[in-house]
Enzyme design. Structure first.
Site, PDB file in Angstrom:
ATOM      1  N   GLN A   1     -21.809  -2.379 -24.323  1.00  0.00           N
ATOM      2  CA  GLN A   1     -22.536  -3.296 -25.184  1.00  0.00           C
ATOM      3  C   GLN A   1     -23.466  -4.213 -24.398  1.00  0.00           C
ATOM      4  O   GLN A   1     -24.034  -5.154 -24.965  1.00  0.00           O
ATOM      5  CB  GLN A   1     -21.546  -4.122 -26.005  1.00  0.00           C
ATOM      6  CG  GLN A   1     -20.723  -3.287 -26.967  1.00  0.00           C
ATOM      7  CD  GLN A   1     -19.646  -4.090 -27.674  1.00  0.00           C
ATOM      8  OE1 GLN A   1     -19.707  -5.315 -27.740  1.00  0.00           O
ATOM      9  NE2 GLN A   1     -18.639  -3.409 -28.191  1.00  0.00           N
TER      10      GLN A   1
ATOM     11  N   HIS B   1     -18.356  -7.290 -26.150  1.00  0.00           N
ATOM     12  CA  HIS B   1     -18.136  -8.628 -26.696  1.00  0.00           C
ATOM     13  C   HIS B   1     -18.729  -9.715 -25.797  1.00  0.00           C
ATOM     14  O   HIS B   1     -18.101 -10.744 -25.543  1.00  0.00           O
ATOM     15  CB  HIS B   1     -16.648  -8.893 -26.936  1.00  0.00           C
ATOM     16  CG  HIS B   1     -16.036  -8.016 -27.974  1.00  0.00           C
ATOM     17  ND1 HIS B   1     -14.783  -8.231 -28.503  1.00  0.00           N
ATOM     18  CD2 HIS B   1     -16.491  -6.883 -28.593  1.00  0.00           C
ATOM     19  CE1 HIS B   1     -14.497  -7.286 -29.395  1.00  0.00           C
ATOM     20  NE2 HIS B   1     -15.534  -6.453 -29.452  1.00  0.00           N
TER      21      HIS B   1
ATOM     22  N   GLU C   1     -16.946 -11.752 -40.398  1.00  0.00           N
ATOM     23  CA  GLU C   1     -16.866 -13.058 -41.036  1.00  0.00           C
ATOM     24  C   GLU C   1     -18.055 -13.962 -40.731  1.00  0.00           C
ATOM     25  O   GLU C   1     -18.746 -13.805 -39.720  1.00  0.00           O
ATOM     26  CB  GLU C   1     -15.569 -13.766 -40.641  1.00  0.00           C
ATOM     27  CG  GLU C   1     -15.376 -13.963 -39.151  1.00  0.00           C
ATOM     28  CD  GLU C   1     -13.982 -14.483 -38.802  1.00  0.00           C
ATOM     29  OE1 GLU C   1     -12.987 -13.929 -39.320  1.00  0.00           O
ATOM     30  OE2 GLU C   1     -13.898 -15.451 -38.025  1.00  0.00           O
TER      31      GLU C   1
ATOM     32  N   TYR D   1     -10.626 -21.225 -34.794  1.00  0.00           N
ATOM     33  CA  TYR D   1     -10.943 -20.251 -35.831  1.00  0.00           C
ATOM     34  C   TYR D   1     -10.001 -19.040 -35.827  1.00  0.00           C
ATOM     35  O   TYR D   1     -10.213 -18.100 -36.578  1.00  0.00           O
ATOM     36  CB  TYR D   1     -12.416 -19.857 -35.731  1.00  0.00           C
ATOM     37  CG  TYR D   1     -13.283 -21.008 -36.200  1.00  0.00           C
ATOM     38  CD1 TYR D   1     -13.792 -21.033 -37.489  1.00  0.00           C
ATOM     39  CD2 TYR D   1     -13.530 -22.101 -35.374  1.00  0.00           C
ATOM     40  CE1 TYR D   1     -14.534 -22.117 -37.943  1.00  0.00           C
ATOM     41  CE2 TYR D   1     -14.265 -23.187 -35.816  1.00  0.00           C
ATOM     42  CZ  TYR D   1     -14.767 -23.189 -37.109  1.00  0.00           C
ATOM     43  OH  TYR D   1     -15.497 -24.268 -37.558  1.00  0.00           O
TER      44      TYR D   1
ATOM     45  N   TYR E   1      -7.411  -2.219 -34.044  1.00  0.00           N
ATOM     46  CA  TYR E   1      -8.004  -0.891 -34.134  1.00  0.00           C
ATOM     47  C   TYR E   1      -6.959   0.215 -34.276  1.00  0.00           C
ATOM     48  O   TYR E   1      -7.236   1.262 -34.856  1.00  0.00           O
ATOM     49  CB  TYR E   1      -8.870  -0.611 -32.901  1.00  0.00           C
ATOM     50  CG  TYR E   1     -10.198  -1.308 -32.926  1.00  0.00           C
ATOM     51  CD1 TYR E   1     -11.216  -0.894 -33.775  1.00  0.00           C
ATOM     52  CD2 TYR E   1     -10.451  -2.389 -32.093  1.00  0.00           C
ATOM     53  CE1 TYR E   1     -12.441  -1.523 -33.797  1.00  0.00           C
ATOM     54  CE2 TYR E   1     -11.677  -3.031 -32.102  1.00  0.00           C
ATOM     55  CZ  TYR E   1     -12.662  -2.598 -32.958  1.00  0.00           C
ATOM     56  OH  TYR E   1     -13.879  -3.233 -32.981  1.00  0.00           O
TER      57      TYR E   1
END
Length: 377
Positions: free
Chosen positions: A94, A158, A250, A260, A271
């Site tokens: 990523q 991430h 979200e 959070y 997963y």
């Protein structure tokens, strides 16, 4: 699949098939019926794995591409120019040249803020936040300076790396993902899985709410996973969008010092199918204002308050990668509600409001189009 890029670590490979079958919807997350498009879609350019975009005062657009290239694009003429001087990017997994945002005083300073993933020692990588001056005539970045370095991790995802400036232009909010490591999101000493509030030079801002409790002094909020968008509304509230695990994407209203929940609470699951406790009253965690189950795999977030689409004022737009979608979320004070869901037919990586009030999208992939959305005639 519920991820912003295809190169997740192999430990997640068994779960990718899970996204082929939708999960049962619930009342909060039930999708609004897809309607016919209430806008015209005009392709204005094509890019190689585009990631983010930023409009300049003259109407030109800066587009970041995954492998590390920065493109200066003129929508009026279709002219592209590669901007030299970008740093070396680790684009595995990523990794990418990520977000790019003009400084609050860009008209005078010509300064840009941008994020990217960088190789560290061994197999490690980290997210970086840097500034540079844009020499637009010369097509180059100059005086590049790294102002924040994320923690090293051997995982390939991430990073998050989204940038937002406070409405007064005094502070910079930067999203630092959990790097697929879960627990650091709850670790007070770690900057992973956090929203950070920094001074414009990248140092921790004074008055951050958790510093006196032993947290890293840059932390503004914590318990986050992969934070892929931040935006301030017209009242100065900070909204954040993050990709959930297996479902549970979200939108959060970010308040200073709050937890959070990730990875202790999520409206998605692991997963491998293992349950994660849902958000519920009294659990000590701040619940999302909106969530998706099944997932849309969000890619980008923008706030809209322009006049071109008057019925859309005071809304958030969120793009879907696996969802191939654009969603509109109506805001009402601290409340948020799903109101529109449009099938765009392609994975959508990013969204921005243009200078004239048009909504601009970037498709994902090696031939990702830049799309301009305007009202139907």
């Amino acid at each position: 699949m519920n991820t912003s890029m295809l190169g997740l670590a192999t430990t997640f490979s068994l779960t990718l098939l899970a996204f082929a079958a939708p999960a049962a919807a619930n009342a909060q997350a039930s999708a609004t019926a897809t309607s016919s498009l209430p806008f015209e879609v005009k392709p204005v350019g094509t890019f190689n794995n585009p990631w983010a975009m930023a409009f300049l005062p003259d109407g030109k657009v800066l587009v970041t591409q995954k492998e590390g290239t920065l493109i200066l694009f003129d929508p009026a003429t279709g002219t592209k120019r590669t901007v030299s001087g970008t740093p070396t990017v680790s684009s595995k997994g990523q990794g990418a040249l990520m977000d790019i945002v003009p400084a609050p005083d860009f008209a005078a300073s010509k300064m840009l803020y941008f994020s990217y993933s960088e190789a560290a020692s061994g197999a490690d990588t980290r997210v970086m936040l840097a500034t540079a001056t844009l020499d637009q005539a010369g097509g180059a970045l100059k005086d590049t300076k790294v102002i924040f370095r994320g923690q090293d991790a051997s995982t390939g995802g991430h990073y998050s790396g989204r940038i937002g400036f406070s409405p007064d232009g005094k502070y910079l909010f930067f999203t630092s993902g959990d790097r697929q490591l879960f627990d650091p999101a709850q670790d007070p000493k770690s900057t992973l899985g956090k929203v950070l509030r920094l001074n414009l030079d990248g140092t921790p801002a004074s008055g951050n709410p958790l510093a006196a409790k032993g947290f890293n002094p840059a932390v503004w909020s914590y318990g986050h996973r992969n934070l892929l968008g931040v935006a301030f509304d017209k009242q100065g509230r900070l909204w954040e969008m993050e990709m959930g695990p297996r479902h549970g994407d979200e939108i959060n209203l970010i308040k200073p010092g709050l937890n959070y929940g990730w990875p202790k609470a999520s409206n998605g699951s692991h997963y491998d199918g293992r349950d994660i406790p849902d958000h519920k009253p009294g659990d000590g965690f701040e619940a999302p204002k909106v969530f998706w189950d099944p997932a849309i795999s969000p890619g980008g977030l923008a706030y809209y308050d322009a006049d071109l689409f008057p019925k859309w004022k005071n809304s958030l737009f969120i793009t879907g990668l696996s969802g191939k979608s654009l969603d509109r979320i109506a805001l009402d004070g601290e409340n948020a509600k799903k109101v529109d869901h449009w099938d765009m037919g392609e994975r959508i990586r990013a969204v921005r409001t243009g200078p004239d009030g048009a909504v601009w999208l970037l498709e994902d992939g090696p031939s990702g189009k830049l799309l301009m959305l305007t009202p139907n005639k």
